[in-house]
Design a protein around this motif. Sequence first.
Motif, PDB file in Angstrom:
ATOM      1  N   PRO A 116      -4.199   0.911 -15.384  1.00 34.17           N
ATOM      2  CA  PRO A 116      -5.118   1.180 -14.558  1.00 34.17           C
ATOM      3  C   PRO A 116      -6.282   0.127 -14.677  1.00 34.17           C
ATOM      4  O   PRO A 116      -6.705  -0.350 -15.466  1.00 34.17           O
ATOM      5  CB  PRO A 116      -5.453   2.397 -15.176  1.00 34.17           C
ATOM      6  CG  PRO A 116      -5.316   2.406 -16.722  1.00 34.17           C
ATOM      7  CD  PRO A 116      -4.095   1.525 -16.964  1.00 34.17           C
ATOM      8  N   ASN A 117      -6.839   0.341 -13.084  1.00 36.50           N
ATOM      9  CA  ASN A 117      -8.017  -0.498 -12.962  1.00 36.50           C
ATOM     10  C   ASN A 117      -9.177   0.342 -13.479  1.00 36.50           C
ATOM     11  O   ASN A 117      -9.273   1.588 -12.832  1.00 36.50           O
ATOM     12  CB  ASN A 117      -8.294  -0.969 -11.493  1.00 36.50           C
ATOM     13  CG  ASN A 117      -9.242  -1.750 -11.065  1.00 36.50           C
ATOM     14  OD1 ASN A 117     -10.621  -1.360 -11.176  1.00 36.50           O
ATOM     15  ND2 ASN A 117      -9.193  -3.016 -10.883  1.00 36.50           N
ATOM     16  N   GLU A 120     -11.157   1.743 -10.080  1.00 37.79           N
ATOM     17  CA  GLU A 120     -10.203   2.387  -9.288  1.00 37.79           C
ATOM     18  C   GLU A 120      -9.606   3.787  -9.769  1.00 37.79           C
ATOM     19  O   GLU A 120      -9.389   5.047  -9.227  1.00 37.79           O
ATOM     20  CB  GLU A 120      -9.012   1.375  -8.590  1.00 37.79           C
ATOM     21  CG  GLU A 120      -9.695   0.343  -7.646  1.00 37.79           C
ATOM     22  CD  GLU A 120      -8.476  -0.299  -7.184  1.00 37.79           C
ATOM     23  OE1 GLU A 120      -7.409   0.144  -7.245  1.00 37.79           O
ATOM     24  OE2 GLU A 120      -8.694  -1.440  -6.807  1.00 37.79           O
ATOM     25  N   HIS A 121      -9.156   3.635 -10.914  1.00 41.86           N
ATOM     26  CA  HIS A 121      -8.161   4.529 -11.602  1.00 41.86           C
ATOM     27  C   HIS A 121      -8.907   5.309 -12.954  1.00 41.86           C
ATOM     28  O   HIS A 121      -8.566   6.327 -13.526  1.00 41.86           O
ATOM     29  CB  HIS A 121      -7.103   4.108 -12.141  1.00 41.86           C
ATOM     30  CG  HIS A 121      -6.395   3.273 -11.057  1.00 41.86           C
ATOM     31  ND1 HIS A 121      -6.119   1.786 -11.115  1.00 41.86           N
ATOM     32  CD2 HIS A 121      -5.651   3.510  -9.863  1.00 41.86           C
ATOM     33  CE1 HIS A 121      -5.479   1.520 -10.017  1.00 41.86           C
ATOM     34  NE2 HIS A 121      -5.302   2.590  -9.210  1.00 41.86           N
ATOM     35  N   ASN A 126      -2.904   8.287 -14.973  1.00 43.82           N
ATOM     36  CA  ASN A 126      -3.442   8.414 -13.550  1.00 43.82           C
ATOM     37  C   ASN A 126      -2.458   8.779 -12.564  1.00 43.82           C
ATOM     38  O   ASN A 126      -1.496   8.013 -12.469  1.00 43.82           O
ATOM     39  CB  ASN A 126      -4.112   7.260 -13.027  1.00 43.82           C
ATOM     40  CG  ASN A 126      -4.632   7.534 -11.738  1.00 43.82           C
ATOM     41  OD1 ASN A 126      -4.068   7.190 -10.735  1.00 43.82           O
ATOM     42  ND2 ASN A 126      -5.955   7.468 -11.677  1.00 43.82           N
ATOM     43  N   GLU A 128      -2.053   8.659  -9.364  1.00 40.55           N
ATOM     44  CA  GLU A 128      -1.972   8.117  -8.098  1.00 40.55           C
ATOM     45  C   GLU A 128      -0.993   6.976  -8.583  1.00 40.55           C
ATOM     46  O   GLU A 128      -0.117   6.552  -7.973  1.00 40.55           O
ATOM     47  CB  GLU A 128      -3.158   7.561  -7.521  1.00 40.55           C
ATOM     48  CG  GLU A 128      -4.054   8.549  -7.044  1.00 40.55           C
ATOM     49  CD  GLU A 128      -3.186   9.407  -6.017  1.00 40.55           C
ATOM     50  OE1 GLU A 128      -2.481   8.653  -5.154  1.00 40.55           O
ATOM     51  OE2 GLU A 128      -3.454  10.541  -5.834  1.00 40.55           O
ATOM     52  N   LEU A 129      -1.322   6.239  -9.803  1.00 37.48           N
ATOM     53  CA  LEU A 129      -0.467   5.164 -10.236  1.00 37.48           C
ATOM     54  C   LEU A 129       0.892   5.663 -10.674  1.00 37.48           C
ATOM     55  O   LEU A 129       1.985   4.949 -10.560  1.00 37.48           O
ATOM     56  CB  LEU A 129      -1.427   4.532 -11.521  1.00 37.48           C
ATOM     57  CG  LEU A 129      -2.171   3.617 -11.418  1.00 37.48           C
ATOM     58  CD1 LEU A 129      -2.652   2.855 -12.642  1.00 37.48           C
ATOM     59  CD2 LEU A 129      -1.308   2.302 -10.790  1.00 37.48           C
TER      60      LEU A 129
END
Length: 782
Positions: A116-117, A120-121, A126, A128-129
């Motif tokens: 994950p970033n 962003e995450h 996460n 979304e990932l």
Amino acid sequence: MIESMKTWTINRPDEHIVNLFMNELGIPSIHAKILVSRGITDLDQAKSFLHIDESCLHDPYLLFDMEKAVTRIMHAIERDEKITVYGDYDADGVTSVTVLTTALEQLGATVDFKIPNRFEHGYGPNIELFKVMKEEGTALIITVDNGISGLEAIAFAKSVGMDVIVTDHHEIGDELPIADAIIHPRHPEGIYPFGELAGVGVAFKLACALLGEVPEELFEIAAIGTVADLVPLKDENRYIVKEGIRRMRMSHRPGIQALTKVSGTEQSSLYEESLGFMIGPRINAPGRLGSANPAVHLLKTEDMMEAVSIAEQLDSLNKERQALVATIAEEAEQELIEMYGDMLPYVIVLAGEGWNPGVVGIVASRLTEKYYRPSIILSIDKESESAKGSGRSIQGFDLFKELSKNADLLPHFGGHEMAAGMSLSLEDVNSLRDRLNEQGKMAMTDDILTPRLKIDVPLEIGEIEVDVLEGLESLRPFGVTFEKPVFLIEDLSATTIRKIGANKNHLKLELSDGKNSIDIIGFGNGAIADEISPGVKLSVTGDLQVNEWNGRKKPQLLLTDLQSNERQLYDLRGIREPNRWISIIPQKNNLFIAFQEASIGHFQSLLKNVQIHQFGQVELMETDHVILLDMPESTDQLKELIDLTKPKRIYAHFHVNESVYFEGIPSREQFGWYYSFLKKRGTFDLRKQVQELSKHKGWKVDTIYFMTMVFSELGFVKIESGLASVQEDALKKKLSEAPSYQKRERQIELENKLVYAPYTELKNWFDEVCKETANREEQLWI
């Protein structure tokens, strides 16, 4: 006195056990003291520690759910299902991804990874990932160095048909995720004998189970993450790091070679500090500023050109990270000054717009180290009207516990006693600051707010030899629970005191115990040179190293702290111009004292912006530094001054307006000749004839006036309008009965004792006076 920067806590190892280890194990005293100081007091325990090998590695199948995890992974490999290793963006996470993907690739798995970033995450699983991974065909997710708290995201993954294996080492909450397997060294239903593995350690154990053997080529990767994550270096962790460093020193892995090159580290002499301060930060850097993926590619690549290119990229990112930290730290300190001035808060809570959330934890660490206060640094996001940051604490203030009292302000927070992360609404930042400072006021005493230095390896200089220091390799790695030793050498005298460096901001000492000597280097401590007076006994603490110069090796100590319990005497007697010594006088807690009224005007014109007090005209109170500008009328005045001020340092200038020491007192023959001369003359006009007599006899004019005054005080001579005439009926008296004679005797004695005595004699005199003062105080308390 020279006060240490921190309060020293000295623990001395049991000499009986030290001698036992030396005799039975054949090790030097330094090695034995380190072992005993670290709690190793049993002979068999010491032998096992010194001769640790692969046998200390535990069976990976003792980890809860390991067999279930291996079965599911092997099933995925057999069916060519896509496996995604889901990591974290720090060095532990990056190395965990590298270890597990490498092992899976060796087994022929179809595998990729996701990290994950941070921006962003956020941390951990996460949703979304996970959606992206589902779209990319992932059938099995294996988390490394995260996942134990990712309940919602893991539940989502299961709901869309992906299986999840969690491998983690972080604290386990009240509820476990609904995963297909959970591998955690402290699993509540587990029996694993060592619960302190890093995330990469857990990934390494899974790799061992999958491969059916220990993947020795991955020790070097596992060592980096283990050191970077600051887990206890004992049991398996100690062996992983020790073996990993041994292999890194001769590694052909392009990523390792490129990292050591860009960090300016000699590969053949790598050790745990190299990993912690040179290698680890560069692997951490990309994840702090953006995507951590390049760090994984660097560790996995087999192409040297690619490795060099990525390593240079990571090095550049690390420099960018360092610059960011420096800028934010400077801005934070300015905000601290504007908010509090010279008064430090109990807990530092600072927030700034645009502060990079990836480095605020490092800034918090810096402020905590500098000010010795718990520190929280928050990055403000105006768009979302929120703040996100990290905190660091000190011993005695449980940061997680204190934050928990403010859960109503903190929708998201986590951590432990010494460090925590959090996010909150922007409008609640001031409330959090106020509350934490009230909590700090209640929880932290002056004792807690005093920085401490734990010292547990006191030495004699004679124990310190080059081969002994080089032999410390057998005790490495040092780290959490087996800390690097802090050495102490006591009661040494400085034979050389120098400021070194282009700006003279470093300190170099040569200290001696009377038989042996050792060099001391204090980087950034050049100012201490002005605080060390000749002959004072010093105790120093720091890190012992081997210094090699022109092929010659010798031990030296890199200074951490220094102190002297002796009152110090600084000799300014030979320096007439005050502007040559005023710069070495500390600017606070000073008392500039003059004994003669005439001296005040003399020095006030030379010492601008310095307040000068006259002895007897000012109330004397305790102070740190006393500057003796001129000579007292008696030693009793000095004793009274020291008794009342109790200075830690005394600066002796002892200016004498008219010295009589070398002129002395005229001899009886001189007095006799002069008296006979006056009798023959009847009268003698001092104003008109003194110069002629001075030339005739070769006496100073002052000497003639002095003898005349003595005769006058004894009644031998009468002086009227400059004419001296003998009194025939004067009674016989001794010359020493005249007040002027006695005053000159006292002044000569004082000049001899205070102005012209060798430094050692003057210091001994002051030491005796200080000792008398201390004894009187002690008797008052009995």
